[in-house]
Design a protein around this motif. Structure first.
Motif, PDB file in Angstrom:
ATOM      1  N   SER A 454       0.825  -1.210   0.000  1.00  0.00           N
ATOM      2  CA  SER A 454       0.000   0.000   0.000  1.00  0.00           C
ATOM      3  C   SER A 454       0.861   1.263   0.000  1.00  0.00           C
ATOM      4  CB  SER A 454      -0.921   0.006   1.227  1.00  0.00           C
ATOM      5  OG  SER A 454      -1.812  -1.092   1.188  1.00  0.00           O
ATOM      6  N   GLU A 455       1.949   1.253   0.758  1.00  0.00           N
ATOM      7  CA  GLU A 455       2.831   2.423   0.823  1.00  0.00           C
ATOM      8  C   GLU A 455       3.472   2.702  -0.538  1.00  0.00           C
ATOM      9  OE1 GLU A 455       5.496   1.307   3.886  1.00  0.00           O
ATOM     10  OE2 GLU A 455       4.143   1.874   5.537  1.00  0.00           O
ATOM     11  N   ILE A 456       3.912   1.632  -1.205  1.00  0.00           N
ATOM     12  CA  ILE A 456       4.545   1.826  -2.511  1.00  0.00           C
ATOM     13  C   ILE A 456       3.523   2.284  -3.536  1.00  0.00           C
ATOM     14  CG2 ILE A 456       5.784   0.660  -4.366  1.00  0.00           C
ATOM     15  CD1 ILE A 456       6.973  -1.211  -2.247  1.00  0.00           C
ATOM     16  N   THR A 457       2.308   1.741  -3.451  1.00  0.00           N
ATOM     17  CA  THR A 457       1.245   2.163  -4.370  1.00  0.00           C
ATOM     18  C   THR A 457       0.947   3.655  -4.188  1.00  0.00           C
ATOM     19  OG1 THR A 457       0.238  -0.042  -4.388  1.00  0.00           O
ATOM     20  CG2 THR A 457      -1.168   1.806  -5.013  1.00  0.00           C
ATOM     21  N   ALA A 458       1.011   4.133  -2.958  1.00  0.00           N
ATOM     22  CA  ALA A 458       0.774   5.567  -2.706  1.00  0.00           C
ATOM     23  C   ALA A 458       1.854   6.419  -3.367  1.00  0.00           C
ATOM     24  CB  ALA A 458       0.713   5.824  -1.212  1.00  0.00           C
ATOM     25  N   LEU A 459       3.114   5.975  -3.287  1.00  0.00           N
ATOM     26  CA  LEU A 459       4.193   6.694  -3.958  1.00  0.00           C
ATOM     27  C   LEU A 459       3.946   6.764  -5.463  1.00  0.00           C
ATOM     28  CD1 LEU A 459       7.329   5.167  -2.137  1.00  0.00           C
ATOM     29  CD2 LEU A 459       6.397   7.482  -1.850  1.00  0.00           C
ATOM     30  N   ARG A 460       3.548   5.649  -6.027  1.00  0.00           N
ATOM     31  CA  ARG A 460       3.324   5.572  -7.486  1.00  0.00           C
ATOM     32  C   ARG A 460       2.158   6.466  -7.886  1.00  0.00           C
ATOM     33  NH1 ARG A 460       0.044   1.959 -10.448  1.00  0.00           N
ATOM     34  NH2 ARG A 460       0.627   1.906 -12.669  1.00  0.00           N
ATOM     35  N   GLN A 461       1.086   6.445  -7.118  1.00  0.00           N
ATOM     36  CA  GLN A 461      -0.070   7.263  -7.461  1.00  0.00           C
ATOM     37  C   GLN A 461       0.256   8.759  -7.360  1.00  0.00           C
ATOM     38  OE1 GLN A 461      -2.991   5.756  -4.728  1.00  0.00           O
ATOM     39  NE2 GLN A 461      -3.657   4.083  -6.119  1.00  0.00           N
ATOM     40  N   ALA A 462       1.058   9.107  -6.387  1.00  0.00           N
ATOM     41  CA  ALA A 462       1.462  10.521  -6.252  1.00  0.00           C
ATOM     42  C   ALA A 462       2.284  10.954  -7.459  1.00  0.00           C
ATOM     43  CB  ALA A 462       2.247  10.722  -4.967  1.00  0.00           C
ATOM     44  N   LEU A 463       3.208  10.096  -7.897  1.00  0.00           N
ATOM     45  CA  LEU A 463       4.030  10.423  -9.064  1.00  0.00           C
ATOM     46  C   LEU A 463       3.160  10.564 -10.305  1.00  0.00           C
ATOM     47  CD1 LEU A 463       6.708  10.755 -10.587  1.00  0.00           C
ATOM     48  CD2 LEU A 463       6.876   8.239 -10.642  1.00  0.00           C
ATOM     49  N   ASN A 464       2.283   9.593 -10.526  1.00  0.00           N
ATOM     50  CA  ASN A 464       1.443   9.641 -11.726  1.00  0.00           C
ATOM     51  C   ASN A 464       0.502  10.846 -11.699  1.00  0.00           C
ATOM     52  OD1 ASN A 464       2.478   7.420 -13.056  1.00  0.00           O
ATOM     53  ND2 ASN A 464       1.027   5.979 -12.100  1.00  0.00           N
ATOM     54  N   GLY A 465       0.085  11.220 -10.506  1.00  0.00           N
ATOM     55  CA  GLY A 465      -0.785  12.396 -10.423  1.00  0.00           C
ATOM     56  C   GLY A 465      -0.110  13.641 -10.947  1.00  0.00           C
ATOM     57  N   ASP A 466       1.161  13.864 -10.562  1.00  0.00           N
ATOM     58  CA  ASP A 466       1.877  15.028 -11.064  1.00  0.00           C
ATOM     59  C   ASP A 466       2.174  14.920 -12.553  1.00  0.00           C
ATOM     60  OD1 ASP A 466       1.836  16.181  -8.583  1.00  0.00           O
ATOM     61  OD2 ASP A 466       3.963  16.713  -8.607  1.00  0.00           O
ATOM     62  N   LEU A 467       2.513  13.717 -13.013  1.00  0.00           N
ATOM     63  CA  LEU A 467       2.799  13.518 -14.438  1.00  0.00           C
ATOM     64  C   LEU A 467       1.553  13.769 -15.275  1.00  0.00           C
ATOM     65  CD1 LEU A 467       5.024  10.286 -14.301  1.00  0.00           C
ATOM     66  CD2 LEU A 467       5.770  12.672 -14.493  1.00  0.00           C
TER      67      LEU A 467
END
Length: 689
Positions: A454-467
């Protein structure tokens, strides 16, 4: 002419003998006796001289002949002829006339006198031996009726056989009335006597099948209660087979759709579902299993161990089944990644357009800078050159260099070019970073570390949100139709759909937007999530009910897997459900088991008779014979448990065949019923006379 028996010899005298006085007749007899030489043969010619009166001669005849064996035989034969219904008087008269004609031909005597003589002899024999004559009449009556009843047509006419009890009673009434009336007419009865005989014979004849059926059912009911106990003592294994066979037979007749068929057997083999004989029955068979389990701890242990062991492996079977639906690689992370790469290759033009977007050339937002503080995020950054080279080897793309380097304090900073300018990370670089993060998250989830995932998924979602904000074309390229499911790609879309099914019509529209590769990726993600849900289910959970049995799941599966594979799912679920019913049938509480055990044998009575009265009777019988039959009954219970717990269709077929046979007591009842059918109808005729 008259015939005298003098000293054991038959002597014929003329009619003048009858006109003599008694003294003259005695003298004549003495003279004839004296003239007969010793050892000479009987004389059959008239003797002159002295004569006996008819009455005296008849007394002599009765004294000598009718008391002999020949007299008894004559009385019996006369009765047999006379006892034949309707034809009896004619047969007896014909026999008498035939004998008179033969005597007249041999002796030259008067035919009419000989007929009268034969009739007098018959009547005298009947009076001398009334019991023998009655026995002869009975034999003639029964024998003639038996001859008619031995044929198929005659048996139906007499009411011995027929489609129903009503048919047999009607035929017996009609035939008995007809024969009784005709017999009375043949013996000279008047119209009133004929009608009376027909009414009496018909009434008795019509009642015979009904009374017989009642007596037969009474004997059958008694046998149904006593026979199981006797069989249990005599042959416990065979009695167990019979009870199981009877239960299976009742289930097949009651609801054949709930019985395993050949297609179910094939589905079980294909999916390694271990079937047992209990699964091949229905509610009655499971009731029998529950009954013996309640009554015998040993039987309960056998059945529960079988059901429990099989249920314990249900989750693994379900996961294997879902894997096979998608080619066996649904939860293989490398396979999923390959699907993603294939889908990206199919959608390469959209990705390339996003990469060429002017806003995509330099992407390093404050939020991304903050994400760089995460060791996991930095590890994903460090892996970009190697992973991009690996991915590029398949797609033909080049390796992407890492724009970051570490300073003396270990901090990540942007590289500088020779001219002093900084190397800024672009969209393509960050795309590989988010893909690496997804791989980390999948591996953590597969290892059971859901927190890290879940923690790693949150990192990925945050990155994709900015992209996505910086380059909207990237979101469109990445998601495509998967955006409807709130996912970045088709694999994740399938996962999301498995967890939160959307409206089926809307989901179907999004599904049609996928290309074939994306549909395969979607199905793989969906199946992978199903496997993860099954794997995460608590122990002893019925995953068939939780995963496959609700309407939304069935509709979702049909959309994802298609009609053909949905039929496979339905077949698998049906067999797993039928197999698990044995475990469900063991659900009685301890108190219920104790109450049943107080009446050991009640379950057997219920299973055999099929009604509660059979159970009560079984309990009462067992209570009264507990000390005698408890051990035998326990052996029957254990044999039933073993037979139901084994996978042996051949043994089950043998049990069904055994149950189909008429029990020995029923065979005896049938033989007795058939044996008494003709005498009973003969009695109706005799009563009417």
């Amino acid at each position: 002419m008259a015939t005298l028996n003098i000293n054991g010899r038959r002597v014929t005298v003329d009619d003048g003998f009858l006109q003599m006085t008694p003294e003259q007749q005695n003298a004549t007899v003495e003279e004839i006796a004296a003239s007969l030489p010793a050892g000479s043969q009987p004389q059959d010619k008239p003797a002159a001289g002295r004569h006996l009166s008819y009455e005296e001669g008849l007394k002599e005849l009765e004294k000598e002949d009718l008391g002999s064996a020949s007299g008894r035989v004559g009385a019996g034969l006369t009765g047999m002829l006379e006892g034949v219904p309707v034809l009896g008087p004619m047969l007896l008269g014909g026999t008498q006339r035939g004998a008179a004609a033969l005597t007249s031909a041999i002796e030259g005597s008067d035919y009419d006198e000989n007929v009268k003589e034969a009739q007098r002899i018959s009547e005298a024999a009947k009076e001398k031996h009334p019991r023998i004559n009655f026995a002869g009449q009975l034999a003639g009556n029964v024998g003639s009726m038996a001859a008619g009843g031995s044929t198929a047509l005659g048996a139906r006419a007499l009411g011995i056989t027929g489609r129903s009890l009503g048919t047999r009673a009607g035929a017996s009434l009609a035939s008995s009335a007809l024969i009784s009336g005709a017999d009375t007419a043949a013996r000279g009865g008047d119209a009133k006597e004929i009608v009376g005989s027909a009414a009496i014979g018909g009434g008795i004849g019509g009642a015979i099948p009904i009374v017989g059926a009642g007596l037969r059912r009474l004997g059958q009911a008694a046998g149904e209660q006593i026979s199981p106990f006797i069989n249990a003592v005599r042959n416990p294994a065979q009695e167990a087979e019979r009870r199981v066979g009877a239960a299976i037979t009742r289930d097949v007749s009651a609801n054949p759709t709930m019985i395993l068929n050949q297609a179910d057997e094939a589905a079980a083999r294909a999916n390694n579902i271990p079937l047992v004989n209990a699964d091949r029955g229905g509610e009655t068979t499971r009731a029998l299993a529950r009954s013996v389990a309640n009554q015998s701890p040993e039987a309960r242990a056998i059945i529960e161990n079988t059901a429990s062991d099989r249920f314990g492996a249900q989750s693994q079977r379900a996961m294997n089944f879902v894997r096979r639906l998608t080619g066996g690689n649904a939860d293989d992370l490398a396979f999923q990644e390959n699907l993603r790469q294939t889908a990206r290759a199919t959608n390469a033009p959209a990705y390339n357009a996003a990469y060429r977007d002017p806003a995509a050339q330099q992407v390093f937002t404050p939020r991304i800078q903050q994400l760089m503080q995460s060791p996991t995020f930095r590890r994903a950054v460090d892996m970009v050159p190697r992973k991009s080279a690996d991915r590029g080897a398949v797609s033909g793309a080049r390796e992407i260099p890492n724009p970051f380097t570490q300073n003396s304090q270990g901090q990540y900073v942007l590289r500088q070019r020779a001219d002093g300018t900084l190397v800024s990370p672009n969209l393509e670089f960050w795309d590989h970073v988010q893909r690496n993060l997804r791989s980390f998250s999948d591996k953590a989830a597969r290892a059971g570390d859901n927190t890290t995932a879940s923690e790693i998924t949150a990192l990925r979602q945050a990155l994709n949100g900015d992209l996505d904000t910086a380059v909207p074309a990237f979101q469109r390229a990445r998601q495509g139709a998967a955006g409807f499911f709130g996912a970045d790609d088709a694999v994740d879309a399938g996962r999301n759909f498995a967890n939160t099914p959307r409206g089926i019509p809307e989901a179907q529209r999004a599904w049609r937007g996928f290309n074939p590769t994306e549909r395969q990726a979607f199905a793989t993600g969906y199946a992978s999530e199903l496997i993860d849900k099954i794997r995460a289910s608590p122990d002893r959970t019925n995953v068939i009910s939780t995963i496959f049995r609700n309407q939304a799941s069935r509709e979702s599966m049909e959309m994802v897997f298609g009609p053909q594979r949905m039929r496979q799912i339905e077949a698998y679920v049906r067999v797993e459900d039928l197999a698990d019913r044995l475990r469900g049938s063991m659900g009685n509480s301890t108190t219920a088991r104790q109450l049943v055990e107080l009446g050991l044998g009640a379950g057997a009575g219920y299973a055999y008779t099929g009604d509660i009265s059979g159970g009560i009777t079984g309990a009462l019988l067992a209570r009264g014979t507990r000390m005698v039959g408890q051990r035998a009954d326990a052996r029957v219970m254990e044999n039933i448990a073993r037979l139901l717990s084994q996978d042996n269709p051949g043994a089950l077929r043998g049990a069904v065949q055994l149950a189909a046979r008429n029990p020995s007591y029923m065979q005896a009842l049938d033989r007795l019923s058939n044996a008494l059918a003709v005498p009973a109808r003969s009695g109706a005729l005799a009563t009417a006379q």
